[in-house]
Motif scaffolding. Structure first.
Motif, PDB file in Angstrom:
ATOM      1  N   ALA A 295       1.108  -1.102  -0.144  1.00 46.81           N
ATOM      2  CA  ALA A 295      -0.064  -0.078   0.129  1.00 46.81           C
ATOM      3  C   ALA A 295       0.961   1.293   0.122  1.00 46.81           C
ATOM      4  CB  ALA A 295      -1.122  -0.095   1.326  1.00 46.81           C
ATOM      5  N   GLN A 296       2.031   1.165   0.857  1.00 48.10           N
ATOM      6  CA  GLN A 296       3.008   2.389   0.789  1.00 48.10           C
ATOM      7  C   GLN A 296       3.494   2.563  -0.431  1.00 48.10           C
ATOM      8  OE1 GLN A 296       4.007   4.670   3.626  1.00 48.10           O
ATOM      9  NE2 GLN A 296       4.705   5.413   1.684  1.00 48.10           N
ATOM     10  N   LYS A 297       3.883   1.557  -1.013  1.00 47.03           N
ATOM     11  CA  LYS A 297       4.491   1.716  -2.359  1.00 47.03           C
ATOM     12  C   LYS A 297       3.500   2.318  -3.457  1.00 47.03           C
ATOM     13  CE  LYS A 297       5.274  -1.922  -5.533  1.00 47.03           C
ATOM     14  NZ  LYS A 297       5.605  -3.070  -6.039  1.00 47.03           N
ATOM     15  N   TYR A 298       2.529   1.600  -3.570  1.00 49.36           N
ATOM     16  CA  TYR A 298       1.561   2.330  -4.716  1.00 49.36           C
ATOM     17  C   TYR A 298       1.123   3.743  -4.160  1.00 49.36           C
ATOM     18  CZ  TYR A 298       1.396  -1.914  -7.214  1.00 49.36           C
ATOM     19  OH  TYR A 298       1.664  -2.944  -8.218  1.00 49.36           O
ATOM     20  N   THR A 299       0.997   4.106  -2.986  1.00 51.04           N
ATOM     21  CA  THR A 299       0.488   5.527  -2.597  1.00 51.04           C
ATOM     22  C   THR A 299       1.899   6.514  -3.051  1.00 51.04           C
ATOM     23  OG1 THR A 299      -0.595   4.617  -0.712  1.00 51.04           O
ATOM     24  CG2 THR A 299       0.245   6.845  -0.579  1.00 51.04           C
ATOM     25  N   ASP A 300       2.911   5.974  -2.666  1.00 53.00           N
ATOM     26  CA  ASP A 300       4.214   7.068  -3.055  1.00 53.00           C
ATOM     27  C   ASP A 300       4.169   7.125  -4.753  1.00 53.00           C
ATOM     28  OD1 ASP A 300       4.952   6.953  -0.650  1.00 53.00           O
ATOM     29  OD2 ASP A 300       6.763   5.611  -0.861  1.00 53.00           O
ATOM     30  N   LYS A 301       3.794   6.079  -5.569  1.00 46.35           N
ATOM     31  CA  LYS A 301       3.658   6.290  -6.790  1.00 46.35           C
ATOM     32  C   LYS A 301       2.642   7.116  -7.359  1.00 46.35           C
ATOM     33  CE  LYS A 301       5.803   1.858  -8.540  1.00 46.35           C
ATOM     34  NZ  LYS A 301       5.543   0.724  -9.259  1.00 46.35           N
ATOM     35  N   ALA A 302       1.521   6.773  -6.545  1.00 46.42           N
ATOM     36  CA  ALA A 302       0.304   7.720  -7.165  1.00 46.42           C
ATOM     37  C   ALA A 302       0.343   9.089  -6.590  1.00 46.42           C
ATOM     38  CB  ALA A 302      -0.956   7.014  -6.339  1.00 46.42           C
ATOM     39  N   LEU A 303       1.070   9.431  -5.332  1.00 43.06           N
ATOM     40  CA  LEU A 303       1.289  10.760  -5.038  1.00 43.06           C
ATOM     41  C   LEU A 303       2.271  11.644  -5.837  1.00 43.06           C
ATOM     42  CD1 LEU A 303       1.028  10.380  -1.088  1.00 43.06           C
ATOM     43  CD2 LEU A 303      -0.752  11.501  -2.480  1.00 43.06           C
ATOM     44  N   MET A 304       3.407  11.030  -6.489  1.00 45.05           N
ATOM     45  CA  MET A 304       4.148  11.339  -7.232  1.00 45.05           C
ATOM     46  C   MET A 304       3.711  11.882  -8.514  1.00 45.05           C
ATOM     47  SD  MET A 304       7.973   9.776  -8.002  1.00 45.05           S
ATOM     48  CE  MET A 304       8.231   9.011  -6.494  1.00 45.05           C
ATOM     49  N   GLN A 305       2.828  10.982  -9.078  1.00 46.26           N
ATOM     50  CA  GLN A 305       2.045  11.246 -10.300  1.00 46.26           C
ATOM     51  C   GLN A 305       1.247  12.343 -10.169  1.00 46.26           C
ATOM     52  OE1 GLN A 305       2.488   9.393 -13.106  1.00 46.26           O
ATOM     53  NE2 GLN A 305       0.477   9.244 -14.182  1.00 46.26           N
ATOM     54  N   LEU A 306       0.713  12.237  -8.865  1.00 45.49           N
ATOM     55  CA  LEU A 306      -0.608  13.592  -8.705  1.00 45.49           C
ATOM     56  C   LEU A 306       0.073  14.878  -8.860  1.00 45.49           C
ATOM     57  CD1 LEU A 306      -3.184  12.029  -6.000  1.00 45.49           C
ATOM     58  CD2 LEU A 306      -3.831  12.961  -8.141  1.00 45.49           C
ATOM     59  N   GLU A 307       1.287  15.045  -8.006  1.00 45.00           N
ATOM     60  CA  GLU A 307       2.060  16.187  -7.913  1.00 45.00           C
ATOM     61  C   GLU A 307       2.472  16.621  -9.346  1.00 45.00           C
ATOM     62  OE1 GLU A 307       2.281  18.149  -5.201  1.00 45.00           O
ATOM     63  OE2 GLU A 307       1.259  16.969  -4.176  1.00 45.00           O
ATOM     64  N   LYS A 308       2.871  15.813 -10.105  1.00 50.44           N
ATOM     65  CA  LYS A 308       3.155  16.302 -11.438  1.00 50.44           C
ATOM     66  C   LYS A 308       1.989  16.604 -12.272  1.00 50.44           C
ATOM     67  CE  LYS A 308       6.996  12.870 -12.249  1.00 50.44           C
ATOM     68  NZ  LYS A 308       7.045  11.645 -12.877  1.00 50.44           N
ATOM     69  N   LEU A 309       0.898  16.008 -12.158  1.00 50.68           N
ATOM     70  CA  LEU A 309      -0.406  16.277 -12.868  1.00 50.68           C
ATOM     71  C   LEU A 309      -0.989  17.779 -12.213  1.00 50.68           C
ATOM     72  CD1 LEU A 309      -2.356  12.900 -12.975  1.00 50.68           C
ATOM     73  CD2 LEU A 309      -1.274  14.094 -14.762  1.00 50.68           C
ATOM     74  N   LYS A 310      -0.941  18.019 -11.018  1.00 49.78           N
ATOM     75  CA  LYS A 310      -1.417  19.243 -10.423  1.00 49.78           C
ATOM     76  C   LYS A 310      -0.586  20.302 -10.753  1.00 49.78           C
ATOM     77  CE  LYS A 310      -3.475  18.994  -6.280  1.00 49.78           C
ATOM     78  NZ  LYS A 310      -3.643  18.976  -4.978  1.00 49.78           N
TER      79      LYS A 310
END
Length: 598
Positions: A295-310
């Protein structure tokens, strides 16, 4: 900005060209763009140009300035004039669409609805706009929580799309209706609808990205349906299909060829948003199943992607994704013994909710629930009760309500002197009789809570019955945390009954599972039991090793406890009313008892 020009007078082309130049400058020169468009009216243009210019002005003012009233004025003129001009659909319906957005933004929903209904009524010969306006009105009803009206409109849209030969958009309408039915818990109606969706999606032959995006939408609904039901083992085939599907989409190139049917000019979500959503449901699954490192690994990936998108995209759905991700990872942190980090992430959710009143309205109950869970972890039981009570007042979602009640019951059990309140709660979440939700996971947790109460009351046979029921249910769906908790509590019961062999048979697998999750509280509990068990069984070496483990876990939890309670964000535990506090004052070190940890 619309570029079709009906009358090519040089003055109009020149002003339009200047306006577009200023609008697309870097940075945009909006004031000069508006001046150029306003100058068009000095020439007393024909109605088509007048209406289009009002639309352009309204759109520019709405999207680039805070002068919403002036934008609304121009759009109302565009809508009124365009209705008098034959074959002028794009201007007419775009004006209606943007104008209704503004009405909703100003909480003038009763003005937006009749406008959209009128536009829908007169747009039946224009498939793209008719479908778009139906989606828009359905979304408005959904935001108002009038899901029945929204479903009716989506049903109308699906039938209209079928009539105009757009199976793709028919699938979008049908999937959207399925999503709302899942929200309404109309499970008997949603199953045939999802079956129909699956058939439409598989049979549709068109743009590969559009086809795969429909499959992602369909699989997201299936996965979230399973997760809502707490069936984390049953969901695995669907989740695997979804992950493969998003990998396929990421390898496809966006096809710029426009569809032949104007009713097909829709897409569900951008490819990048779909990737984040798949990460999100993977995190939800990992957390429910007790794979917290995953869960931690996929959260890190998703939050990184979100920061780029935002950085490039201000879509509000990205903030919603971010809040839901944080909500899940906060729960993981509390289990893995990282309370200080969890508290800082709760504060981050508060900040995101401060920026969006709608986000706060939708997530206030979850936020107070998370604070309640944090309060339990630092042994602030009075604050935990206050947070859960606040959360219960704020939610109408049955699964969340049941989750909160289950945790509030655990608080009353620990306090030991709240019998009347406790029995009142337990009556409402009786797993043997009229359990309020269909969630497998929550029902298993309700059995565990009853087992815990029976243990504290010394009714050990009754406790064993409840805990064996929890074990049976949690093993059936791979609910690792509940399995670990049930095993260690059963081990404790057998230890109290001086059945040391049977106790050992429970505590050793509990410890192994807790280490795999990892669940710090169960590890602490198991190591304490193993120390005493091995002494009783005459294994001094194993007893010494367990004692060392217990000391290590105690120290880690103690240090984390002190770090969390020393943070200024710890004062959030006192917030139970209104919007999140803007600034959190620091306090003089920890004020909570450490006794409950050790």
């Amino acid at each position: 900005m619309a570029s079709t020009v009906e009358a090519p007078e040089p003055w109009y082309l020149a002003l339009l060209g200047f306006a577009e130049h200023f609008r697309t400058s870097s940075p945009p020169k909006i004031r000069l763009c508006v001046h150029c468009l306003q100058a068009v009216f000095q020439f007393e243009p024909p109605q088509r140009i007048e209406a289009r210019t009002h639309l352009q002005l309204g759109s520019v003012l709405y999207h680039h300035t805070k002068n919403i009233e002036l934008a609304k004025d121009h759009l109302e003129k565009a809508w009124y004039i365009a209705q008098q001009v034959p074959q002028f659909e794009d201007v007419k319906f775009e004006a209606a669409s943007i104008l209704s957005e503004i009405f909703c933004q100003q909480n003038l929903v009763d003005s937006a609805k009749p406008l959209l209904r009128k536009a829908i009524q007169i747009s039946q010969q224009t498939p793209y706009w008719h479908c778009r306006l139906l989606f828009q009105l359905a979304q408005l009803h959904t935001l108002e929580k009038d899901l029945v009206s929204a479903c009716d409109l989506l049903g109308v849209g699906a039938e209209y799309a079928r009539v105009v030969g757009s199976e793709y958009t028919r699938a979008l309408f049908t999937l959207s209706k399925g999503m709302l039915m899942l929200m309404e818990k109309k499970l008997s109606e949603v199953h045939p609808l999802l079956t129909l969706c699956g058939t439409i999606v598989e049979n549709w032959q068109g743009n590969p990205i559009q086809k795969e995006s429909l499959r992602v939408f369909f699989l997201i609904l299936q996965v979230t349906h399973y997760l809502d039901a707490g069936q984390v083992k049953s969901v695995k085939p669907c989740l695997k299909q979804l992950q493969q599907c998003i990998q396929t989409i990421s390898t496809l190139h966006d096809d710029e060829i426009l569809p032949n049917n104007p009713a097909d000019l829709f897409h569900w979500l951008p490819k990048e948003h779909m990737c984040v959503l798949v990460y999100l449901v993977t995190v939800m699954h990992s957390m429910q199943a007790g794979y917290l490192e995953k869960a931690q690994k996929y959260t890190d990936k998703a939050l990184m992607q979100l920061e780029k998108l935002k950085m490039l995209d201000s879509s509000p759905i990205l903030s919603t994704f971010q809040v839901i991700l944080l909500e899940h990872i906060i729960m993981c942190r509390l289990v893995t013994g990282h309370k200080a980090t969890a508290l800082q992430e709760i504060s981050q959710v508060c900040q995101l909710c401060q920026q969006s009143p709608r986000l706060f309205t939708n997530h206030a109950a979850q936020l107070h629930t998370l604070l309640g869970l944090y309060c339990i972890s630092v042994n602030c039981m009075d604050n935990a009760e206050a947070q859960f009570t606040t959360a219960l007042q704020l939610t109408s979602h049955q699964e969340l309500w049941t989750f909160i009640v289950t945790n509030l019951a655990s608080v009353y059990i620990r306090e030991g002197n709240r019998h009347q309140e406790l029995y009142s709660l337990l009556e409402r979440i009786n797993p043997d009789l009229n359990f309020p939700v269909s969630s497998h996971c929550l029902r298993a947790a309700a059995f565990y809570i009853r087992g815990l109460l029976s243990f504290f009351q010394g009714r050990y046979n009754e406790a064993k019955r409840f805990l064996r029921e929890t074990l049976k249910m949690s093993n059936a769906e791979d609910l690792n945390r509940l399995t670990a908790c049930s095993l260690v509590l059963l081990g404790h019961i057998f230890y109290v009954l001086q059945n040391h062999r049977e106790s050992n048979n429970m505590v050793v697998p509990a410890m192994q599972l807790a280490s795999k999750i990892p669940d710090m509280s169960v590890q602490l509990w198991s190591s304490a039991l193993l120390k005493d068990l091995n002494k009783a069984l005459g294994n001094p070496m194993d007893a010494h090793e367990a004692a060392q483990m217990h000391q290590t876990f105690s120290q880690q939890l103690l240090q984390d406890h002190i770090a969390a309670c020393s943070l200024p964000e710890h004062n959030l535990i006192s917030w139970t009313d209104g919007p999140p506090p803007v600034q959190i004052q620091a306090q003089n070190g920890p004020t909570t008892s450490l006794a409950g940890l050790l």
